[in-house]
Design a protein around this motif. Structure first.
Motif, short mmCIF file in Angstrom:
data_model
loop_
_atom_site.label_atom_id
_atom_site.label_comp_id
_atom_site.label_asym_id
_atom_site.label_seq_id
_atom_site.Cartn_x
_atom_site.Cartn_y
_atom_site.Cartn_z
N ASP A 1 21.79 -24.96 -16.50
CA ASP A 1 20.92 -24.51 -15.42
C ASP A 1 21.11 -23.02 -15.21
N TRP A 2 19.98 -22.29 -15.10
CA TRP A 2 20.01 -20.84 -14.93
C TRP A 2 20.33 -20.47 -13.48
N LYS A 3 21.23 -19.52 -13.31
CA LYS A 3 21.53 -18.95 -11.99
C LYS A 3 20.55 -17.83 -11.68
N ASP A 4 20.33 -16.98 -12.67
CA ASP A 4 19.33 -15.92 -12.60
C ASP A 4 18.80 -15.72 -14.01
N ASP A 5 18.18 -14.60 -14.29
CA ASP A 5 17.53 -14.43 -15.58
C ASP A 5 18.50 -14.16 -16.73
N VAL A 6 19.76 -13.87 -16.43
CA VAL A 6 20.73 -13.61 -17.51
C VAL A 6 22.01 -14.44 -17.38
N THR A 7 22.13 -15.23 -16.32
CA THR A 7 23.35 -15.98 -16.05
C THR A 7 23.01 -17.46 -15.93
N PHE A 8 23.83 -18.31 -16.52
CA PHE A 8 23.57 -19.76 -16.49
C PHE A 8 24.89 -20.52 -16.48
N ALA A 9 24.81 -21.78 -16.06
CA ALA A 9 25.98 -22.67 -16.05
C ALA A 9 25.73 -23.81 -17.02
N THR A 10 26.82 -24.35 -17.58
CA THR A 10 26.74 -25.49 -18.49
C THR A 10 27.80 -26.51 -18.11
N SER A 11 27.50 -27.78 -18.38
CA SER A 11 28.48 -28.85 -18.14
C SER A 11 28.60 -29.68 -19.40
N SER A 12 29.75 -30.37 -19.53
CA SER A 12 30.05 -31.02 -20.80
C SER A 12 30.88 -32.28 -20.61
N SER A 13 30.93 -33.08 -21.67
CA SER A 13 31.81 -34.24 -21.66
C SER A 13 33.27 -33.84 -21.85
N GLN B 1 23.48 -28.24 -11.00
CA GLN B 1 22.31 -27.51 -10.49
C GLN B 1 22.75 -26.45 -9.49
N TRP B 2 22.19 -25.24 -9.66
CA TRP B 2 22.36 -24.19 -8.66
C TRP B 2 21.42 -24.45 -7.50
N ASP B 3 21.83 -24.09 -6.29
CA ASP B 3 20.91 -24.18 -5.17
C ASP B 3 19.93 -23.01 -5.24
N SER B 4 18.97 -22.97 -4.33
CA SER B 4 17.87 -22.00 -4.42
C SER B 4 18.35 -20.56 -4.27
N THR B 5 19.50 -20.35 -3.65
CA THR B 5 20.01 -18.99 -3.48
C THR B 5 20.88 -18.53 -4.65
N GLY B 6 21.28 -19.46 -5.51
CA GLY B 6 22.18 -19.12 -6.59
C GLY B 6 23.62 -18.93 -6.14
N GLN B 7 23.92 -19.33 -4.91
CA GLN B 7 25.28 -19.18 -4.39
C GLN B 7 26.15 -20.39 -4.67
N LEU B 8 25.55 -21.57 -4.63
CA LEU B 8 26.30 -22.82 -4.78
C LEU B 8 25.89 -23.54 -6.05
N LEU B 9 26.87 -24.06 -6.76
CA LEU B 9 26.63 -24.85 -7.97
C LEU B 9 27.23 -26.24 -7.75
N ALA B 10 26.39 -27.27 -7.85
CA ALA B 10 26.85 -28.65 -7.68
C ALA B 10 27.03 -29.28 -9.05
N SER B 11 28.07 -30.11 -9.20
CA SER B 11 28.32 -30.82 -10.46
C SER B 11 28.68 -32.27 -10.15
N GLY B 12 28.09 -33.20 -10.92
CA GLY B 12 28.36 -34.63 -10.75
C GLY B 12 29.01 -35.19 -11.99
N SER B 13 29.95 -36.11 -11.81
CA SER B 13 30.82 -36.50 -12.92
C SER B 13 31.03 -38.01 -13.00
N ASP B 14 31.52 -38.43 -14.17
CA ASP B 14 31.94 -39.80 -14.38
C ASP B 14 33.16 -40.17 -13.55
N ASP B 15 33.81 -39.18 -12.93
CA ASP B 15 34.98 -39.49 -12.09
C ASP B 15 34.56 -39.92 -10.69
N ASN B 16 33.24 -40.17 -10.48
CA ASN B 16 32.66 -40.67 -9.22
C ASN B 16 32.54 -39.60 -8.14
#
Length: 569
Positions: A344-356, A385-400
């Protein structure tokens, strides 16, 4: 073969599952995908996001279904080796109970012909010693699949198999659905348009609305993306002729379009598939670029906000950023040790990734290493997913759990606990200045908690996060406090998809119970429900906010028209 008995019978489903596990554990990714689809093996390797290993998921588990978490790694080889040992003993046992001395090797694929030991009975002690050596070798070989499985990330497969654990009995689920049908305003036939090609296309894995035109794209298991024209008004019935068909997969390739994303200007669409190829098309169906650098399934294709870069995340553990103007590779990131499940992109040059590999990285164009590493999850990180402001990044996991991060600290701002099973999907509510924060007195079935490491009052007062889990619930979190303010419990199986309307007035959810629900965010009441013929893979709101698309694993895309709800709002 299809029956089973208490004396040790086996079913064809069990044999198919063991064959599928052998292919997967041996690294035959493409073969295991094809076999899983054809044999309808019920696993979840596909679901990490939009993609597709098997094309069928049961709405409710039967008591006699295979439970993958209880099947040991290397099970097929273990059974074959034990069967071969039994056959060898049977072939060499004489009627008087003694054993025939034979020096010929025993093979799984060749007819056995005994060769008498030249040493005869006088070599009995030596023969006994060789028998012990062979037994020791067999034990070593029997353990080999387990060691191989560990080297190939056995934990990930076992974690994924947990997602098929038992659900409520079908009778109880049917009774609950019948009660809902009587009590709720079900979507009528006049409110639903079915889009399904005349020829079978297999499961529909992903859908995406064009941001400017009334075009709906749907990616299917047959390797095609179909662009459907959706009328502005409700149109009852079934549509079989799409406007454009994009042949993402060549006839000699494995099929399966696993991710799609429209360019922000609506003139191009990017598609990704099982083979790792990424393609960019015009909205009229002309192929612009084919980008063949990934070596395995592409889970995510996503344009940045400006539309000059395209990011793709793959099961080959890499992320590639492509130039939208030329289709050429701009930068490749090899940070993760395992499949990259979301981007998910934070802005036009910065992005976050999640993995197994349980990690979340924040990367920036021009930097060879991540600018931020978020660790703390104990299982696969399924979505971010980043929130609309790009300040907060939420991550959901198999660890519940769900964790909410900021760039200011390495520890999560919130650690959200409440789901009983894996968190599969999450979405931030869009900003809505007129919305009121829901009361924290809303009833829940658990007492979810959140831990925080910094002051969250710097954020907007109506910031909300929705999370869907394999425990069949959707939770709504107030991210000014980290508290769960509502638990939505109408689904009877795993929740697989979420989407807020652009104005934040409604939330739609879909699950493996074949059901699509519409919730009014003002009071979290269920205002519309629709039951399809297969598991829901993805839901998405249309550009005007009066329609929702739902794709199912039975090959159907349903567009539910909700203008009447807007009038009642």
């Amino acid at each position: 073969m299809n029956g089973s008995s208490s004396s040790g019978g086996m079913t064809s489903d069990e044999v198919n599952y063991l064959v599928y596990r052998y292919l997967l554990e041996s690294g035959f990714t493409h073969s295991s995908f094809a076999f899983a689809q054809e044999a309808a093996v019920h696993t979840r390797e596909y679901l990490h996001h939009h993609v597709a290993l098997p094309s069928a998921y049961p709405s409710l588990r039967r008591a006699d279904e295979v439970r993958g978490s209880r099947v040991a790694p290397g099970a097929l080889l273990g059974f074959l080796q034990r069967g071969l040992l039994y056959a060898e003993v049977e072939a060499h046992t004489l009627e008087d109970g003694t054993s025939r001395r034979c020096s010929a090797p025993f093979s799984l694929c060749r007819a056995h012909e005994c060769v008498e030991d030249a040493a005869g009975a006088g070599a009995g002690d030596e023969h006994d010693a060789s028998d012990k050596d062979r037994d020791r070798d067999r034990d070593r070989d029997r353990d080999a699949p387990d060691r191989k499985k560990l080297r190939r990330d056995s934990r990930r497969e076992r974690d994924r198999e947990k997602k098929l654990r038992a659900k409520p009995p079908p009778d109880a689920a049917a009774a609950e659905l019948a009660h809902d049908a009587a009590a709720l305003a079900l979507a009528s036939a006049a409110d639903v348009t079915i889009y399904k090609p005349a020829a079978s296309a297999g499961a529909v894995y992903c859908v995406a609305w064009n941001p400017r035109f009334m075009l709906l794209a749907a990616g299917s298991a047959d390797g095609k993306v179909r662009l459907w024209r959706v009328p502005a008004d409700s149109s009852e019935g079934t549509m079989t002729d799409c406007a454009v068909t994009l042949d993402h997969a060549n006839p000699d390739e494995e099929n399966g379009v696993t991710s799609i994303d429209w360019h922000p200007q609506g003139m191009m669409i990017a598609t990704g598939g099982v083979t790792g190829n990424v393609k960019v098309w015009t909205k009229s169906g002309e192929l612009k670029y084919t980008m063949a650098r990934h070596t395995s399934t592409v889970f995510t294709t996503k344009w940045n906000k400006r539309g000059d870069l395209l990011g793709t995340a793959s099961a080959d553990a890499s992320v590639i950023i492509w130039d939208a103007a030329t289709g050429e590779l701009r930068q490749q990131f090899q940070c993760h040790d395992s499949a990259v499940l979301d981007l998910d992109w934070k802005d036009d040059v910065t992005f976050a990734t999640s993995s197994s590999d349980k990690l979340v990285y924040v990367c920036r164009m021009g930097f060879m290493e991540p600018i931020k590493v978020f660790s703390g999850h104990a299982g696969d990180v399924n979505g971010i997913q980043w929130d609309s402001t790009g300040q907060l990044l939420a991550s959901g996991s198999d660890d519940n759990t769900i964790k909410v991060w900021t760039m200011d600290t390495n520890s999560p701002l919130f650690n959200l606990v409440g789901h009983k099973l894996e968190v599969f999907c999450l979405r931030w509510a869009p900003p809505n200045p007129t919305a009121n924060t829901p009361s924290t007195t809303a009833s829940t079935t658990t007492t979810p908690t959140a831990t925080t490491t910094s002051n969250s009052n710097i954020f907007p007062q109506n910031r909300m996060l929705a999370t869907g889990s394999f425990d069949s619930t959707v939770r709504i979190w107030d991210m000014t406090t980290g508290k769960c303010v509502q638990t939505l419990e109408k689904h009877t199986s795993q929740v697989s998809a979420l989407s807020f309307s652009a104005d934040g007035a409604f939330l739609v959810t879909g699950g493996f119970d074949n059901v699509f629900n519409v919730w009014r965010c003002r009071d979290w009441s269920l205002v519309r429900t629709y039951k399809g013929g297969g598991s829901v893979f993805e839901v998405q709101w249309g550009i005007k906010g009066d329609k929702v698309s739902v794709c199912f694993n039975d090959g159907v895309v349903a567009v539910v028209h909700l203008a009447s709800l807007r009038n009642q709002q």
